[in-house]
Motif scaffolding. Structure first.
Motif, PDB file in Angstrom:
ATOM      1  N   PRO A  37       0.978  -1.134   0.129  1.00 47.66           N
ATOM      2  CA  PRO A  37      -0.134  -0.028  -0.042  1.00 47.66           C
ATOM      3  C   PRO A  37       0.589   1.130  -0.042  1.00 47.66           C
ATOM      4  N   LEU A  38       0.681   2.297  -1.071  1.00 50.92           N
ATOM      5  CA  LEU A  38       1.615   3.228  -1.237  1.00 50.92           C
ATOM      6  C   LEU A  38       0.823   4.264  -0.393  1.00 50.92           C
ATOM      7  N   TRP A  39      -0.697   4.486  -0.592  1.00 51.06           N
ATOM      8  CA  TRP A  39      -1.397   5.655  -0.226  1.00 51.06           C
ATOM      9  C   TRP A  39      -2.875   5.008   0.249  1.00 51.06           C
ATOM     10  N   VAL A  40      -3.311   5.228   1.511  1.00 53.78           N
ATOM     11  CA  VAL A  40      -4.630   4.962   1.829  1.00 53.78           C
ATOM     12  C   VAL A  40      -5.369   6.129   2.356  1.00 53.78           C
ATOM     13  N   GLU A  41      -6.791   6.258   1.588  1.00 53.18           N
ATOM     14  CA  GLU A  41      -7.463   7.376   2.156  1.00 53.18           C
ATOM     15  C   GLU A  41      -8.870   7.048   2.330  1.00 53.18           C
ATOM     16  N   ALA A  42      -9.694   7.847   2.902  1.00 45.72           N
ATOM     17  CA  ALA A  42     -11.282   7.458   2.910  1.00 45.72           C
ATOM     18  C   ALA A  42     -11.810   8.370   1.956  1.00 45.72           C
ATOM     19  N   ALA A  43     -13.007   8.077   1.884  1.00 45.21           N
ATOM     20  CA  ALA A  43     -13.875   8.987   0.784  1.00 45.21           C
ATOM     21  C   ALA A  43     -13.754  10.265   0.995  1.00 45.21           C
ATOM     22  N   ASP A  44     -13.658  10.817   2.143  1.00 42.61           N
ATOM     23  CA  ASP A  44     -13.614  12.260   2.652  1.00 42.61           C
ATOM     24  C   ASP A  44     -12.836  12.852   1.886  1.00 42.61           C
ATOM     25  N   ALA A  45     -11.469  12.466   1.875  1.00 41.68           N
ATOM     26  CA  ALA A  45     -10.296  13.173   1.275  1.00 41.68           C
ATOM     27  C   ALA A  45     -10.675  13.282  -0.258  1.00 41.68           C
ATOM     28  N   PHE A  46     -11.291  12.182  -0.867  1.00 40.55           N
ATOM     29  CA  PHE A  46     -11.489  12.227  -2.315  1.00 40.55           C
ATOM     30  C   PHE A  46     -12.528  13.367  -2.369  1.00 40.55           C
ATOM     31  N   GLU A  47     -13.468  13.204  -1.745  1.00 39.79           N
ATOM     32  CA  GLU A  47     -14.672  14.419  -1.681  1.00 39.79           C
ATOM     33  C   GLU A  47     -14.398  15.560  -1.746  1.00 39.79           C
ATOM     34  N   SER A  48     -13.504  15.975  -0.770  1.00 42.72           N
ATOM     35  CA  SER A  48     -12.906  17.142  -0.307  1.00 42.72           C
ATOM     36  C   SER A  48     -11.909  17.717  -1.505  1.00 42.72           C
ATOM     37  N   GLY A  49     -11.189  17.057  -1.916  1.00 43.38           N
ATOM     38  CA  GLY A  49     -10.312  17.056  -3.234  1.00 43.38           C
ATOM     39  C   GLY A  49     -10.995  17.658  -4.229  1.00 43.38           C
ATOM     40  N   PHE A  50     -12.122  16.733  -4.743  1.00 42.41           N
ATOM     41  CA  PHE A  50     -12.948  16.676  -5.657  1.00 42.41           C
ATOM     42  C   PHE A  50     -13.647  18.277  -5.903  1.00 42.41           C
ATOM     43  N   LEU A  51     -14.025  18.655  -4.520  1.00 48.40           N
ATOM     44  CA  LEU A  51     -14.740  19.746  -4.480  1.00 48.40           C
ATOM     45  C   LEU A  51     -13.977  20.926  -4.186  1.00 48.40           C
ATOM     46  N   ALA A  52     -12.722  20.741  -4.035  1.00 51.75           N
ATOM     47  CA  ALA A  52     -11.718  22.005  -3.690  1.00 51.75           C
ATOM     48  C   ALA A  52     -11.333  22.555  -5.179  1.00 51.75           C
ATOM     49  N   HIS A  83     -24.586  14.700   3.750  1.00 50.72           N
ATOM     50  CA  HIS A  83     -25.821  14.284   4.316  1.00 50.72           C
ATOM     51  C   HIS A  83     -26.201  12.811   3.718  1.00 50.72           C
ATOM     52  N   GLY A  84     -25.125  11.991   3.596  1.00 50.25           N
ATOM     53  CA  GLY A  84     -25.231  10.631   3.491  1.00 50.25           C
ATOM     54  C   GLY A  84     -25.768   9.855   2.050  1.00 50.25           C
ATOM     55  N   TYR A  85     -25.158  10.529   0.926  1.00 52.29           N
ATOM     56  CA  TYR A  85     -25.769   9.776  -0.433  1.00 52.29           C
ATOM     57  C   TYR A  85     -24.854   8.496  -0.591  1.00 52.29           C
ATOM     58  N   ARG A  86     -23.917   8.244   0.347  1.00 54.36           N
ATOM     59  CA  ARG A  86     -23.278   7.080   0.276  1.00 54.36           C
ATOM     60  C   ARG A  86     -23.911   5.978   1.143  1.00 54.36           C
ATOM     61  N   ASN A  87     -24.976   6.712   2.018  1.00 56.54           N
ATOM     62  CA  ASN A  87     -25.604   5.673   3.033  1.00 56.54           C
ATOM     63  C   ASN A  87     -24.583   4.687   3.799  1.00 56.54           C
ATOM     64  N   ASN A  88     -24.724   3.772   4.143  1.00 55.64           N
ATOM     65  CA  ASN A  88     -23.941   2.743   5.059  1.00 55.64           C
ATOM     66  C   ASN A  88     -22.804   2.285   3.788  1.00 55.64           C
ATOM     67  N   PHE A  89     -22.648   2.402   2.676  1.00 56.44           N
ATOM     68  CA  PHE A  89     -21.601   1.710   1.703  1.00 56.44           C
ATOM     69  C   PHE A  89     -20.414   2.084   1.970  1.00 56.44           C
ATOM     70  N   GLY A  90     -20.294   3.678   1.843  1.00 58.52           N
ATOM     71  CA  GLY A  90     -18.937   4.404   1.928  1.00 58.52           C
ATOM     72  C   GLY A  90     -17.957   3.468   1.118  1.00 58.52           C
ATOM     73  N   PHE A  91     -16.654   4.182   1.106  1.00 52.54           N
ATOM     74  CA  PHE A  91     -15.656   3.329   0.389  1.00 52.54           C
ATOM     75  C   PHE A  91     -14.214   4.243   0.640  1.00 52.54           C
ATOM     76  N   GLY A  92     -13.269   3.695   0.331  1.00 52.12           N
ATOM     77  CA  GLY A  92     -12.001   4.455   0.579  1.00 52.12           C
ATOM     78  C   GLY A  92     -11.204   3.923  -0.712  1.00 52.12           C
ATOM     79  N   TYR A  93      -9.921   4.519  -0.696  1.00 51.51           N
ATOM     80  CA  TYR A  93      -9.134   4.176  -1.873  1.00 51.51           C
ATOM     81  C   TYR A  93      -7.760   3.738  -1.345  1.00 51.51           C
ATOM     82  N   MET A  94      -7.162   2.676  -2.176  1.00 48.21           N
ATOM     83  CA  MET A  94      -5.706   2.234  -1.734  1.00 48.21           C
ATOM     84  C   MET A  94      -5.042   2.232  -2.949  1.00 48.21           C
ATOM     85  N   THR A  95      -4.123   2.979  -3.140  1.00 48.76           N
ATOM     86  CA  THR A  95      -3.136   2.838  -4.162  1.00 48.76           C
ATOM     87  C   THR A  95      -2.001   1.937  -3.716  1.00 48.76           C
TER      88      THR A  95
END
Length: 103
Positions: A37-52, A83-95
């Motif tokens: 694993p080179l990089w691990v992050e949760a969806a929050d980091a992705f979403e924040s970067g996407f919107l940034a 406000h939860g469009y991912r509901n309980n599913f959520g996801f993360g990223y692992m490079t």
């Protein structure tokens, strides 16, 4: 696909009974097949970067002809995400990286 639906069209309750691996459980699986694993992050980091990207553009182009549409799109996306469009599913990223083989 409607809100609260799985890709198959059923409600999210059908998904909640399926055991999905936690982020910590994914790492040993990657290691077991030779990846590091080179990089691990949760969806929050992705979403924040996407919107940034949109928000930074809006700071420098507040009067652009597309600014209102970009702002509305970013606001809508953020509202659904927070406000939860991912509901309980959520996801993360692992490079992952695979070491070079000697030989």
């Amino acid at each position: 696909m409607g809100r609260g639906s799985s890709p198959g069209g059923s409600s999210t309750s059908a998904w909640s009974s399926r055991a999905l691996p936690a982020r910590a459980a994914a790492r040993p699986r990657a290691l077991a097949v030779g990846f590091r694993p080179l990089w691990v992050e949760a969806a929050d980091a992705f979403e924040s970067g996407f919107l940034a990207d949109a928000e930074e553009w809006l700071l420098t182009h507040p009067d652009h002809v597309r600014a209102e549409a970009v702002r509305a799109c970013a606001d809508d996306h953020r509202q659904r995400w927070l406000h939860g469009y991912r509901n309980n599913f959520g996801f993360g990223y692992m490079t992952l990286g695979r070491p070079k083989l000697n030989g």
